[in-house]
Scaffold this active site. Sequence first.
Site, PDB file in Angstrom:
ATOM      1  N   ALA A 117       0.865  -1.175   0.052  1.00 23.50           N
ATOM      2  CA  ALA A 117      -0.040   0.023  -0.138  1.00 23.50           C
ATOM      3  C   ALA A 117       0.738   1.255   0.182  1.00 23.50           C
ATOM      4  O   ALA A 117       0.572   2.048  -0.947  1.00 23.50           O
ATOM      5  CB  ALA A 117      -1.130  -0.013   1.324  1.00 23.50           C
ATOM      6  N   CYS A 123      -6.326  -6.716   4.534  1.00 27.42           N
ATOM      7  CA  CYS A 123      -7.516  -6.751   5.436  1.00 27.42           C
ATOM      8  C   CYS A 123      -8.801  -7.790   4.925  1.00 27.42           C
ATOM      9  O   CYS A 123      -9.502  -8.360   5.490  1.00 27.42           O
ATOM     10  CB  CYS A 123      -8.185  -5.229   5.553  1.00 27.42           C
ATOM     11  SG  CYS A 123      -7.080  -4.151   6.461  1.00 27.42           S
ATOM     12  N   TYR A 143     -31.727  13.477   8.789  1.00 29.16           N
ATOM     13  CA  TYR A 143     -32.961  12.777   9.383  1.00 29.16           C
ATOM     14  C   TYR A 143     -34.040  12.251   8.680  1.00 29.16           C
ATOM     15  O   TYR A 143     -34.516  13.235   7.748  1.00 29.16           O
ATOM     16  CB  TYR A 143     -33.550  13.581  10.503  1.00 29.16           C
ATOM     17  CG  TYR A 143     -34.971  13.253  11.068  1.00 29.16           C
ATOM     18  CD1 TYR A 143     -34.924  11.997  11.635  1.00 29.16           C
ATOM     19  CD2 TYR A 143     -36.003  13.909  10.891  1.00 29.16           C
ATOM     20  CE1 TYR A 143     -36.356  11.551  11.981  1.00 29.16           C
ATOM     21  CE2 TYR A 143     -37.218  13.495  11.070  1.00 29.16           C
ATOM     22  CZ  TYR A 143     -37.450  12.181  11.868  1.00 29.16           C
ATOM     23  OH  TYR A 143     -38.691  11.785  12.006  1.00 29.16           O
ATOM     24  N   TRP A 173     -33.238  13.035  17.067  1.00 26.27           N
ATOM     25  CA  TRP A 173     -31.752  13.203  17.447  1.00 26.27           C
ATOM     26  C   TRP A 173     -31.010  12.116  17.154  1.00 26.27           C
ATOM     27  O   TRP A 173     -31.273  10.778  17.479  1.00 26.27           O
ATOM     28  CB  TRP A 173     -31.891  13.439  19.105  1.00 26.27           C
ATOM     29  CG  TRP A 173     -32.514  14.887  19.418  1.00 26.27           C
ATOM     30  CD1 TRP A 173     -33.510  15.313  19.672  1.00 26.27           C
ATOM     31  CD2 TRP A 173     -31.442  15.994  19.611  1.00 26.27           C
ATOM     32  NE1 TRP A 173     -33.691  16.480  20.256  1.00 26.27           N
ATOM     33  CE2 TRP A 173     -32.452  17.167  20.021  1.00 26.27           C
ATOM     34  CE3 TRP A 173     -30.266  16.171  19.226  1.00 26.27           C
ATOM     35  CZ2 TRP A 173     -32.009  18.284  20.220  1.00 26.27           C
ATOM     36  CZ3 TRP A 173     -29.643  17.428  19.671  1.00 26.27           C
ATOM     37  CH2 TRP A 173     -30.654  18.381  19.881  1.00 26.27           C
TER      38      TRP A 173
END
Length: 442
Positions: free
Chosen positions: A10, A42, A424, A432
Amino acid sequence: MKVVIIGGDAAGMSAAMQVVRNDEQAEVTVLEKGSYYSYAQCGLPYFIGGLVEDSGDLIARSRDTFREKHGIDARIYHEVTELDPENKVVKGDNLETGEPFEMTYDKCLVATGASPIFPPFDGNDLEGIHVLKTIPDAKKIVEDMNEQVTQVTVIGGGYIGLEVAENFVEKGMSVRLIDLAERVGTVYDKEISEKIEKVAKKQGIELVLNESVESFEGDQRVEEIKTDKGSYQTDMAVVAIGVKPNTSFLKNADVHLHQTGAMIVNSYMETNVKDLYAAGDCATQYHRIKEKNDYIPLGTHANKQGRVAGSNIAGVTKTFQGIVGTSIMKFFELTVAKTGLSEKEAEDLNIPFQSILFEGHTHAGYYPNSEKILFKMMKHKSNGQLLGVQAVGRDGVDKRIDVAATALYHNMTISDLENLDLSYAPPYNGVWDPLQQAARRL
C-alpha cells in the site's frame, strides 16, 4: 532522479504512483521481498472463510500493470538486508537467484510494512501452525483445511484473531481462542468488549483467557497446545498476537526509531536521515488527540502516508495530517468501532476525563427494524473536548463512528457535536441522532 522504494504494497506503491505522476523523468525502482504487489491484507480472513473466492480478487494492481503501464521497475523476490544512507546505497539478496545486489539512489522510501509477531514457543516449527499477513499465508491456511482438520485454535483476541475465528466458524470448524489478557478486544473498553465476548460464546467459540501459551506439542504436526494453566487438543493453530515493524535491516543506518521499532517520521514522511523517507506499517503516525507519535498500523494510514511521501519525493509539498485512532470490525452480526481514546489511553496520558454509556437506536423506533447501538463516549473534564467514542451494534455503527472521527479531527467539544446538522428521516435516524443524544447526556 533515482528513487528506490523498499516494499511493494500500500504505502510503497501509493508513493511510486505519485512520483511517476509528478516527475516524468524520475527512475523508480521498487524492491519487493515477496511476489505480490498492492494487495488487500484486510481481506485475507474473508478469503479463508470463503467469502472471497479467489485470492486474485484481493490484488488492486498487478506487478505487470506497474511495469508496463507506468514504467516502474517493480521487482519481486528482492530482499533488502542493509541500507547505507551515507553513501546512498541499498544492499540485499535476490531470493530467486541467491545473488546479492547493490543499488544507489538519490531518494529512498522505506515501506517495508510489518510482520506477525511469532514468539519462540517450543514446537513452533510443527506443521499446521500459521500466521496471517500475506496472500501466501492465507493460501497455506486454506490448503491446510482438509477433512481431518475440525478443531482450530486461534492465539490472540485482537482484530485479526477475532476475524479469523469468525471465518473458521463460518467454515464449520470448532474454534478455540486463547489470549493472555482477561478479555478479548482489549483495544475497546470493557463494556464494549463484553458484547464481543457474548457473541463469541453464542457462536460456539471456546474462550480461554488469562492463559499464556508455552509450547506446541505433536509428532510432525501440531496436536496439542500447552499453556501455563492447561493443555488443549487442536488440529491447527493460527498465531495472531500482533505485528512488529520490518526495520531490523536499518541497524547500521542511524535512523531514529519509535519504542515499537517503527521509523519516526515528520509530517512530510521524512526521517532524521537526509533523503530517506518512511511510510506505512514500518513508520509512526502522529496522533492528533494524544499529540504525539503513535503506532497504529492500518491500510488507511499506509495509503495516505505513501501518497504524501511520493509527492514530497517528487517535489510537490504535502503533509500527513495525522490520525485520531479510528478503526472498525465485523464480528458475526456485530459491528464494533472506535475512534479517539479509550479510558486506558486517557489514563496513561493523565488526561482528566468523564465518560458515559448510552444505548440508542439506529432510526425512529416506530419505523420497522430499528436496532440498538451501545455507545461509550468520553470528554475532557475541564474543557468539554470530545476525546473518544466507541460503539457496538448490528447496524448504523459505521455512520456514527465516522461522524465522531470527523468531530475529533476538528477538536470539537461535546456541545459542538450536539449542534451538528445531521440527516434525519425515519428510515435512517431519529430526530436526534443517538451520537448527539449521548453527547447531551454526557
